[in-house]
Design a protein around this motif. Structure first.
Motif, mmCIF file in Angstrom:
data_model
loop_
_atom_site.group_PDB
_atom_site.id
_atom_site.type_symbol
_atom_site.label_atom_id
_atom_site.label_comp_id
_atom_site.label_asym_id
_atom_site.label_seq_id
_atom_site.Cartn_x
_atom_site.Cartn_y
_atom_site.Cartn_z
ATOM 1 N N PRO A 1 0.814 -1.210 0.000
ATOM 2 C CA PRO A 1 0.000 0.000 0.000
ATOM 3 C C PRO A 1 0.852 1.266 0.000
ATOM 4 O O PRO A 1 2.019 1.247 0.404
ATOM 5 C CB PRO A 1 -0.785 -0.095 1.321
ATOM 6 N N GLU A 2 0.268 2.365 -0.461
ATOM 7 C CA GLU A 2 0.946 3.651 -0.403
ATOM 8 C C GLU A 2 1.003 4.107 1.057
ATOM 9 O O GLU A 2 0.042 3.965 1.801
ATOM 10 C CB GLU A 2 0.197 4.691 -1.240
ATOM 11 N N ILE B 1 -1.415 4.683 6.161
ATOM 12 C CA ILE B 1 -1.331 3.537 5.247
ATOM 13 C C ILE B 1 -2.629 3.506 4.449
ATOM 14 O O ILE B 1 -3.714 3.352 5.013
ATOM 15 C CB ILE B 1 -1.150 2.222 6.029
ATOM 16 N N SER B 2 -2.521 3.674 3.139
ATOM 17 C CA SER B 2 -3.705 3.767 2.286
ATOM 18 C C SER B 2 -4.213 2.372 1.912
ATOM 19 O O SER B 2 -3.654 1.714 1.042
ATOM 20 C CB SER B 2 -3.367 4.562 1.026
ATOM 21 N N VAL B 3 -5.267 1.932 2.610
ATOM 22 C CA VAL B 3 -5.828 0.591 2.375
ATOM 23 C C VAL B 3 -7.358 0.689 2.336
ATOM 24 O O VAL B 3 -8.040 0.420 3.317
ATOM 25 C CB VAL B 3 -5.364 -0.413 3.455
ATOM 26 N N LYS C 1 -8.049 -7.638 -2.840
ATOM 27 C CA LYS C 1 -6.612 -7.368 -2.714
ATOM 28 C C LYS C 1 -6.169 -7.662 -1.297
ATOM 29 O O LYS C 1 -6.903 -7.408 -0.342
ATOM 30 C CB LYS C 1 -6.328 -5.889 -2.986
ATOM 31 N N THR C 2 -4.951 -8.165 -1.170
ATOM 32 C CA THR C 2 -4.312 -8.305 0.133
ATOM 33 C C THR C 2 -3.153 -7.318 0.177
ATOM 34 O O THR C 2 -2.297 -7.307 -0.716
ATOM 35 C CB THR C 2 -3.804 -9.738 0.354
ATOM 36 N N TYR C 3 -3.169 -6.469 1.189
ATOM 37 C CA TYR C 3 -2.106 -5.478 1.359
ATOM 38 C C TYR C 3 -1.102 -5.992 2.381
ATOM 39 O O TYR C 3 -1.483 -6.524 3.421
ATOM 40 C CB TYR C 3 -2.693 -4.155 1.866
ATOM 41 N N GLU D 1 16.999 2.145 6.189
ATOM 42 C CA GLU D 1 17.785 2.194 4.948
ATOM 43 C C GLU D 1 17.517 3.498 4.212
ATOM 44 O O GLU D 1 16.395 3.982 4.187
ATOM 45 C CB GLU D 1 17.431 1.009 4.046
ATOM 46 N N SER D 2 18.569 4.037 3.593
ATOM 47 C CA SER D 2 18.428 5.336 2.931
ATOM 48 C C SER D 2 17.906 5.235 1.497
ATOM 49 O O SER D 2 17.585 6.247 0.885
ATOM 50 C CB SER D 2 19.772 6.066 2.930
ATOM 51 N N LYS D 3 17.793 4.027 0.960
ATOM 52 C CA LYS D 3 17.341 3.914 -0.432
ATOM 53 C C LYS D 3 15.860 4.305 -0.546
ATOM 54 O O LYS D 3 15.077 4.082 0.378
ATOM 55 C CB LYS D 3 17.563 2.494 -0.968
ATOM 56 N N LYS D 4 15.516 4.886 -1.693
ATOM 57 C CA LYS D 4 14.134 5.312 -1.910
ATOM 58 C C LYS D 4 13.251 4.106 -2.194
ATOM 59 O O LYS D 4 13.666 3.168 -2.876
ATOM 60 C CB LYS D 4 14.056 6.276 -3.101
ATOM 61 N N VAL D 5 12.011 4.166 -1.667
ATOM 62 C CA VAL D 5 11.042 3.119 -1.970
ATOM 63 C C VAL D 5 9.829 3.775 -2.626
ATOM 64 O O VAL D 5 9.408 4.863 -2.223
ATOM 65 C CB VAL D 5 10.631 2.332 -0.696
ATOM 66 N N HIS D 6 9.272 3.118 -3.633
ATOM 67 C CA HIS D 6 8.240 3.734 -4.464
ATOM 68 C C HIS D 6 6.931 4.011 -3.724
ATOM 69 O O HIS D 6 6.186 4.902 -4.088
ATOM 70 C CB HIS D 6 7.966 2.849 -5.684
ATOM 71 N N PHE D 7 6.637 3.258 -2.665
ATOM 72 C CA PHE D 7 5.335 3.382 -2.002
ATOM 73 C C PHE D 7 5.322 4.445 -0.900
ATOM 74 O O PHE D 7 4.269 4.794 -0.388
ATOM 75 C CB PHE D 7 4.911 2.027 -1.414
ATOM 76 N N LEU D 8 6.487 4.979 -0.536
ATOM 77 C CA LEU D 8 6.577 5.924 0.579
ATOM 78 C C LEU D 8 6.660 7.352 0.064
ATOM 79 O O LEU D 8 7.522 7.680 -0.742
ATOM 80 C CB LEU D 8 7.817 5.601 1.424
ATOM 81 N N LYS D 9 5.731 8.213 0.559
ATOM 82 C CA LYS D 9 5.680 9.590 0.098
ATOM 83 C C LYS D 9 5.494 10.537 1.279
ATOM 84 O O LYS D 9 4.940 10.155 2.304
ATOM 85 C CB LYS D 9 4.510 9.774 -0.884
ATOM 86 N N THR D 10 5.955 11.754 1.106
ATOM 87 C CA THR D 10 5.769 12.775 2.135
ATOM 88 C C THR D 10 4.307 13.200 2.169
ATOM 89 O O THR D 10 3.686 13.426 1.123
ATOM 90 C CB THR D 10 6.649 14.009 1.814
#
Length: 200
Positions: free
Chosen positions: A6-7, A28-30, A58-60, A104-113
């Motif tokens: 989920p986003e 958490i957008s579910v 869907k299963t989140y 971890e400092s790497k960017k993840v696609h589902f995490l947003k400000t």
């Protein structure tokens, strides 16, 4: 059945003296996940979430490892038809913001400000009370607090582009109306119509 990540939206506040003002906002957008279909495991350094939507089929599933420790006992949760909102108390009192949410400092696609809740570090003391009242009212009163810009208000706007476009359309239709009337009349009659319009 598809398993989806989920986003996740996040924002934060920090304080060296007041634990109430030292926390992480997490959304958490579910959509359409009832409380009976979700599991949330909140630990000092991690969060694991699993939820199932029967309507969306869907299963989140989500696993987060935090940048620093939180206090699960002092953290709060609010479940709605669209999402699960958490207010996670940071364990260490510090004026400085966490540089990021995750270890971890790497960017993840589902995490947003979460820009609806984000306040710059140097401006956070100006309106902390408004932010807390906004969070408390998320259950069912989105219109409370006239100067709070809650996530609910922004989501109703969609992309936000609808409002200006609507204004342009109405202006264009105002301009077009005299022109359409003028087409029915002679060329000579058209000019006085436009002059009258500018006088008014």
């Amino acid at each position: 059945m598809a398993t989806v990540t989920p986003e996740v939206l996040w924002a934060q506040r920090s304080s060296k003296t007041d634990p109430e003002k030292n926390f992480i906002y997490l959304t958490i957008s579910v959509p359409d996940v009832p409380p009976s279909n979700l599991k949330l495991d909140l630990q000092p350094t991690s969060l694991t979430f699993t939820g199932h939507s029967d309507t969306l089929k869907k299963t989140y599933h989500l696993e987060l490892e935090f940048y620093a420790e939180i206090d699960p006992a002092e953290s709060k949760i609010n479940h709605s038809a669209r999402d699960v909102e958490l207010k996670l108390r940071k364990k260490e009192l510090d004026d400085a913001y966490w540089p990021r949410l995750l270890k971890e400092s790497k960017k993840v696609h589902f995490l947003k400000t979460d820009f609806d809740k984000w306040v710059d570090e140097d401006e956070q003391n100006e309106a902390p009370e408004e932010d807390f009242s906004n969070f408390g009212g998320m259950g069912g009163m989105p219109g409370m607090g006239g100067n709070d810009f809650g996530g609910i208000d922004f989501s109703k706007l969609g992309g936000g582009g609808g409002l200006p476009t609507g204004g342009d359309d109405s202006e264009e239709s105002d301009d077009e109306m005299p022109a359409l009337e003028g087409d029915d009349e002679e060329e000579g009659d058209k000019k006085p119509t436009e002059e009258k319009k500018t006088e008014a």
